[in-house]
Write a protein that holds these residues in place. Structure first.
Motif, mmCIF file in Angstrom:
data_model
loop_
_atom_site.group_PDB
_atom_site.id
_atom_site.type_symbol
_atom_site.label_atom_id
_atom_site.label_comp_id
_atom_site.label_asym_id
_atom_site.label_seq_id
_atom_site.Cartn_x
_atom_site.Cartn_y
_atom_site.Cartn_z
ATOM 1 N N SER A 1 1.042 -1.062 0.051
ATOM 2 C CA SER A 1 0.014 -0.070 -0.042
ATOM 3 C C SER A 1 0.721 1.265 -0.032
ATOM 4 O O SER A 1 0.608 2.233 -0.156
ATOM 5 N N GLY A 2 2.231 1.072 0.291
ATOM 6 C CA GLY A 2 2.896 2.948 -0.011
ATOM 7 C C GLY A 2 3.971 2.352 -0.822
ATOM 8 O O GLY A 2 4.059 3.742 -1.332
ATOM 9 N N ILE A 3 3.712 1.684 -1.704
ATOM 10 C CA ILE A 3 4.540 1.862 -2.982
ATOM 11 C C ILE A 3 4.450 2.721 -4.328
ATOM 12 O O ILE A 3 4.611 3.874 -4.293
ATOM 13 N N VAL A 4 2.763 2.666 -4.393
ATOM 14 C CA VAL A 4 1.986 3.845 -5.407
ATOM 15 C C VAL A 4 2.972 5.189 -4.839
ATOM 16 O O VAL A 4 3.210 6.221 -5.719
ATOM 17 N N PRO A 5 2.111 5.735 -3.677
ATOM 18 C CA PRO A 5 2.540 6.742 -3.262
ATOM 19 C C PRO A 5 3.919 7.311 -3.235
ATOM 20 O O PRO A 5 4.518 8.200 -3.481
ATOM 21 N N ALA A 6 5.085 5.828 -2.551
ATOM 22 C CA ALA A 6 6.369 6.100 -2.264
ATOM 23 C C ALA A 6 7.061 6.909 -4.060
ATOM 24 O O ALA A 6 7.587 7.654 -4.292
ATOM 25 N N LEU A 7 6.303 5.652 -4.224
ATOM 26 C CA LEU A 7 6.781 5.940 -6.208
ATOM 27 C C LEU A 7 6.627 7.376 -6.472
ATOM 28 O O LEU A 7 7.255 8.056 -7.499
ATOM 29 N N ARG A 8 5.354 7.922 -6.144
ATOM 30 C CA ARG A 8 5.281 9.314 -6.377
ATOM 31 C C ARG A 8 5.491 10.213 -6.013
ATOM 32 O O ARG A 8 6.549 11.190 -6.720
ATOM 33 N N ALA A 9 6.165 9.900 -4.907
ATOM 34 C CA ALA A 9 7.280 11.093 -3.745
ATOM 35 C C ALA A 9 8.422 10.559 -4.813
ATOM 36 O O ALA A 9 9.553 12.236 -5.285
ATOM 37 N N SER A 10 8.895 9.423 -5.200
ATOM 38 C CA SER A 10 10.712 9.535 -5.775
ATOM 39 C C SER A 10 10.354 10.221 -6.627
ATOM 40 O O SER A 10 11.622 10.690 -7.316
ATOM 41 N N ARG A 11 9.116 10.340 -7.591
ATOM 42 C CA ARG A 11 9.121 10.887 -9.149
ATOM 43 C C ARG A 11 8.936 12.254 -9.040
ATOM 44 O O ARG A 11 8.668 12.979 -10.113
ATOM 45 N N LEU A 12 8.592 13.190 -8.375
ATOM 46 C CA LEU A 12 8.756 14.652 -8.226
ATOM 47 C C LEU A 12 9.885 15.372 -8.687
ATOM 48 O O LEU A 12 10.748 14.841 -9.166
ATOM 49 N N ASP A 13 9.153 15.981 -9.862
ATOM 50 C CA ASP A 13 10.269 16.757 -9.946
ATOM 51 C C ASP A 13 10.382 17.860 -9.317
ATOM 52 O O ASP A 13 10.409 18.603 -8.874
ATOM 53 N N PRO A 14 12.182 18.231 -8.841
ATOM 54 C CA PRO A 14 12.823 18.829 -7.379
ATOM 55 C C PRO A 14 11.859 20.247 -8.117
ATOM 56 O O PRO A 14 11.837 20.767 -6.920
ATOM 57 N N VAL A 15 12.625 21.128 -8.972
ATOM 58 C CA VAL A 15 11.387 22.596 -9.077
ATOM 59 C C VAL A 15 10.424 22.467 -9.174
ATOM 60 O O VAL A 15 10.007 23.112 -7.905
ATOM 61 N N ASP A 16 9.316 21.562 -9.084
ATOM 62 C CA ASP A 16 8.109 21.522 -8.903
ATOM 63 C C ASP A 16 7.445 21.116 -7.402
ATOM 64 O O ASP A 16 7.307 21.961 -6.981
ATOM 65 N N ALA A 17 8.638 20.470 -6.974
ATOM 66 C CA ALA A 17 8.589 20.049 -5.543
ATOM 67 C C ALA A 17 8.997 21.728 -4.797
ATOM 68 O O ALA A 17 8.405 21.610 -3.495
ATOM 69 N N LEU A 18 10.021 21.877 -5.087
ATOM 70 C CA LEU A 18 10.554 23.553 -4.028
ATOM 71 C C LEU A 18 9.861 23.968 -4.370
ATOM 72 O O LEU A 18 9.961 25.350 -3.834
ATOM 73 N N ARG A 19 8.809 24.269 -5.385
ATOM 74 C CA ARG A 19 8.140 25.878 -5.761
ATOM 75 C C ARG A 19 6.716 25.348 -4.885
ATOM 76 O O ARG A 19 6.073 26.453 -5.054
ATOM 77 N N TYR A 20 6.581 23.853 -4.318
ATOM 78 C CA TYR A 20 5.552 23.730 -3.939
ATOM 79 C C TYR A 20 5.522 24.371 -2.493
ATOM 80 O O TYR A 20 5.884 24.502 -1.507
ATOM 81 N N GLU A 21 4.033 25.363 -2.273
ATOM 82 C CA GLU A 21 3.760 25.641 -1.247
ATOM 83 C C GLU A 21 2.836 25.112 0.447
ATOM 84 O O GLU A 21 1.846 25.129 -0.988
#
Ligand SMILES: Nc1ncnc2c1ncn2[C@@H]1O[C@H](COP(=O)(O)OP(=O)(O)OP(=O)(O)O)[C@@H](O)[C@H]1O
Ligand SMILES: [Mg+2]
Lengths: 408, 253
Positions: A388-408
């Motif tokens: 049950s953790g694999i899909v959320p974890a995959l999503r986290a690992s594939r986040l684009d660094p720039v998009d993630a940094l800009r997220y508030e």
């Protein structure tokens, strides 16, 4: 970063993250706790039943055949066909013994509940068994004291009795029963032996609450309309199949069946009971598995949901970590470990709950909770955590660094 | 300086695809060389592409076209793991909003790059403590970010950027969220780092911040407008001030 240090870091981080959201983690765990409690209790009940059954079934010898009207385990024909069969007769035993080469002892057994008395002591609801001397060979009997009746005594229908150990304890708490006389439904019998303890069948009724007397005496008490089971011991267990065939042939001859007529008797053996039990256990297990899988599935969905929330909440953090050089694998591991920790925690709490529960249930139904079951429970909860953790974890690992940094 | 190229951009473009055939050309044919030990300020109006450029320089993003050589290695077509390694060991980031991990104390925040490069616990704690001492936070090692002032937070961030001895330090408006006095303090640190031979690239809106650097690159609409060294007297003035202020707040030179 090595796998070991990655694991250690992931554990630390997950622990901190869970600590920061205790209530949420606890609620999420609840789903897994329920799942693991049902897994382990179900498993304990089934293994308990199996153990009890195996213990009990050993009182039915594996090398004994039972000739009866009804098949054990229900058979595969309409019930009325069995009902319409002719009844067994006591003299079948002698006829079978005469012709059989693969059977060593053959005894007819009739049973009825009765009352035993010795001076002012009474034992009610005792199983009164009428049989011949062969029974002691059929069921390989052993005795605490005394002996079984001999062939001559049995044929002469002497008023002799062999007591089960419960009956002996009840009527003769401080005395040696051998040589004493007891009354069974008003008739007098001399006790010649006490059978060693047999235990109980499925924990339900004692196999030691019985008295064995010659079959003619049984008829004196209860009349002649009781139909026996013919019990026969196979000389060599490896010849079981041949012995059954021989017995069938003899029975068909006794019954005068023509070749195109079906058997009108059943030859039962321990296997049939085991098979019937296995069927029941499989059904219980199947239903249990379904219920359990369902609850774990629901629990798993809860975890997945919370992990998605956790990933979204920490999008910025993921961006920061990536900017500092965290690899996809590292982020993936962090979230997988977090979901596994929730599940592992749930699994451990579940075990802590189900263990005392299984003790409680044990009072009504024989249960046992083997160590392997606890291990399986832990493995299952870990598996739910990873799945049950694999899909959320995959999503986290594939986040684009720039998009993630800009997220508030 | 040594003349060794740390960064070389050749005709780098960045195009954001907005769908419906709308495209934003955030960077247009940017060519640029930055050598080891340089202190460069990037200036330009809002929306001119400064952050986009910094993200590409920092290997957080990849160019749509063009060539980017970091320490002589082509990073334009590196995979995710290789980029992560460059971010970890080649680059130190200082952000406008500090970007510390809120649940972790100063020490753990500074340790992070070392964790990701697999440095053993004892060594990395030791190095993180020393680096925090260097930025004047030896007493604040176990404070969480919300227990620190803005200037202190940014100093934690600088310590974090420095800890892996990166080839360049990238600072995107490092003083943007600080009052001018605290901002000056941070600029003095960067000055110190420059003097110790670090390569620094700074994005700023403020002329007086940019004057701390030795070279100002101005961009407009995704293109380089000008790229000029700062005249001597400004340089000397800043240098002098920095030394004085640094000694007054106890920074080791
Ligand atoms: N993820 C994105 N998707 C689409 N367009 C973007 C994206 N990021 C930036 N842009 C556009 O690219 C251009 C340059 O943006 P950038 O953030 O680099 O500007 P900036 O110079 O950093 O501005 P500021 O000084 O306000 O920070 C802008 O027109 C912006 O709208
Ligand atoms: Mg910007």
């Amino acid at each position: 970063m090595t796998l070991g240090s990655e694991l250690k870091e992931g554990l630390k981080l997950s622990y901190a993250a869970l600590k920061a959201n205790k209530a949420r983690a606890a609620l999420t765990m609840l789903g897994i706790i329920i799942g693991i409690v049902s897994v382990t209790l179900m498993g304990a009940a089934i293994s308990g039943l199996t153990n009890a059954f195996n213990n009990s079934i050993s009182s039915i010898g594996a090398d004994v055949l039972y000739v009866q009207k009804w098949p054990w385990g229900g058979g595969d024909q309409e019930w009325w066909k069995y009902r319409n069969r002719r009844d067994m007769k006591i003299d079948y035993a002698d006829k079978i013994r005469k012709d059989a080469t693969l059977l060593s002892a053959v005894a007819p057994v009739v049973q009825r509940l009765g009352t035993l008395k010795y001076s002012n002591r009474v034992a009610n609801n005792v199983m009164v068994e009428g049989t011949t001397s062969d029974l002691s060979y059929v069921s390989n009997m052993s005795f605490i004291e005394g002996r079984f009746f001999t062939d001559i005594e049995s044929r002469g229908d002497r008023p002799l009795a062999v007591l089960g150990s419960d009956v002996a304890d009840q009527l003769f708490p401080n005395q040696d029963p051998v040589g004493k006389t007891v009354k069974i439904n008003g008739l007098t019998f001399r006790v010649i032996g006490v059978r060693s303890k047999q235990g109980s069948f499925l924990g339900m009724f004692s196999l030691d609450n019985l008295v064995i007397i010659p079959i003619g005496q049984f008829q004196n008490i209860y009349g002649t309309h009781f139909h026996p089971t013919i019990e026969a011991r196979v000389v060599n267990k490896n010849d079981m199949g041949d012995a059954i065939e021989e017995l069938r042939g003899i029975m068909r001859k006794i019954r005068g069946l023509s070749p195109y007529q079906e058997d009108d008797f059943s030859i039962n053996q321990q296997d049939l009971l085991s098979n019937a039990f296995d069927k029941i256990a499989t059904i219980i297990g199947g239903v249990g598995f379904f219920v359990t899988a369902l609850s774990l599935f629901v629990g798993g969905i809860g975890i997945m949901n919370i992990m998605f929330v956790s990933v979204t909440e920490r999008t910025k953090e993921i961006g920061i970590r990536k900017a500092l050089g965290a690899r996809r694998r590292t982020i993936l591991a962090q979230f997988l470990i977090e979901s596994s920790l929730i599940c592992l925690g749930g699994g451990l709490v579940g075990l802590a709950i189900s263990y005392p529960l299984s003790m409680l249930v044990d009072k009504f139904l024989p249960t046992s909770m083997p160590v392997s079951l606890a291990f399986i429970g832990i493995m299952i909860s870990l598996a739910v955590g990873v799945v049950s953790g694999i899909v959320p974890a995959l999503r986290a690992s594939r986040l684009d660094p720039v998009d993630a940094l800009r997220y508030e | 300086m040594s003349g060794q190229k740390v960064i070389e951009l050749v005709k780098v473009n960045k195009v954001y695809d907005m769908g419906a055939e709308v495209q934003v050309n955030a960077l247009k044919d940017i060519s640029l060389v930055i050598e080891k030990g340089e202190y460069v300020a990037i200036m330009g109006p809002s929306g001119s592409g400064k952050t986009t450029l910094m993200n590409i320089l920092g290997c957080l993003d990849t160019p749509t076209s063009g060539l980017y050589l970091f320490d002589g290695v082509n990073v334009s077509d590196m995979n995710d793991n290789e980029l992560a390694k460059i971010r970890n060991q080649g680059i130190g980031f200082v952000f406008q909003t500090f970007n510390l991990i809120p649940r972790s104390d100063a020490l753990h925040n500074v340790e992070l790059p070392l964790i990701y490069s697999g440095v053993p616990v004892a060594e990395r704690k030791d190095r993180a403590k020393k680096t925090l001492e260097m930025v004047g936070l030896g007493e604040r090692v176990h404070h969480k970010p919300n227990e620190l002032s803005g200037g202190q937070r940014q100093r934690v961030a600088i310590a974090r950027a420095l800890i892996n001895n990166p080839s360049i330090i990238l600072a995107d408006e490092p003083t943007g969220n600080l009052d001018s006095k605290t901002g000056d303090e941070i600029m003095l640190f960067l000055e110190e780092l420059h003097k110790k031979g670090n390569t620094i690239i700074l994005v700023t809106h403020e002329e007086y911040i940019a004057e701390h650097s030795r070279r100002i690159i101005r961009i407009r609409d995704g293109m380089i407008e000008s790229d000029l060294p700062i005249e001597k007297n400004g340089k000397v003035k800043v240098h002098h001030d920095a030394e004085k202020a640094a000694s007054s707040i106890g920074v080791k030179g």
